[in-house]
Motif scaffolding. Structure first.
Motif: not given
Length: 205
Positions: A9-14, A62-73, A94-98
């Motif tokens: 979903l996030l386009g990453i591999r963690t 993983r934590t960095a991407f998930y928190i950014n995805h959910r909160t926009g911080t 990959l995340y930026m592309i997604k």
């Protein structure tokens, strides 16, 4: 969704665990925080869009991407291992592309030992998943407190699967006060350590 589905979903591999083998006794193995835990955290602990989160021992991010995805911080991952740092950078691409043009805040990675990270005056949330020994934790905490002296503000610490050493140090050797625990549903029923321990110090008063 399981961890592989959320990764997609996030386009990453963690996924996965990485053991260091023969390394410093101060550095612990890489293991990502489970997504069900991160979901519980962002539901019960509100991270402001104006916050600046630092994840010490961020691994593949993983934590960095998930928190950014959910909160926009804004989230900064600090990682000392060269390969994990490269994995985090690859995941960022990959995340930026997604996310395309929908990215809010930012996700940045720095290759550095945690105790050498220069705390930014806007950093106000610090995340730890037992990345290193309590002696290194104490040094990192000292850097955070020094930054708070120079730029008074409220700072929160988030500890996932908190160890007795970390908790004892915070309680007996720091000005931080325990705010709350966020339990990971189902996992905490079998293991009470499956929780986030949140601590706060308001230096602005």
């Amino acid at each position: 969704m399981n961890e592989h589905e959320t990764d997609r979903l996030l386009g990453i591999r963690t996924a996965g665990i990485q053991d260091w083998g023969l390394r410093s006794i101060h550095d612990n193995r890489y293991e990502a925080t489970p997504y069900e835990g991160l979901e519980a955290l962002v539901e019960e602990y509100r991270i402001s869009k104006t916050s600046s989160v630092v994840d010490f021992g961020c691994g593949k991010g993983r934590t960095a991407f998930y928190i950014n995805h959910r909160t926009g911080t804004f989230v900064t991952g600090v990682e000392m291992d060269g390969q994990l740092y490269l994995d985090a950078l690859e995941n960022r691409e990959l995340y930026m592309i997604k996310k395309k043009n929908r990215l809010r805040g930012s996700v940045t990675f720095i290759r550095s030992r945690a105790e050498e990270y220069r705390v930014n005056p806007i950093d106000d949330v610090f995340y730890f998943f037992n990345p290193f020994s309590v002696s290194l934790f104490a040094r990192v905490l000292s850097n955070i407190l020094e930054s708070m002296e120079e730029c008074p503000r409220t700072v929160d610490l988030i500890l996932y699967y908190p160890t007795l050493d970390y908790l004892s140090h915070l309680e007996n050797h720091s000005p931080f006060v325990h705010v709350k625990d966020v339990l990971v549903p189902e996992l905490a029923e079998k293991n009470p350590n499956e929780r986030f321990s949140i601590w706060r110090f308001d230096r602005s008063k």
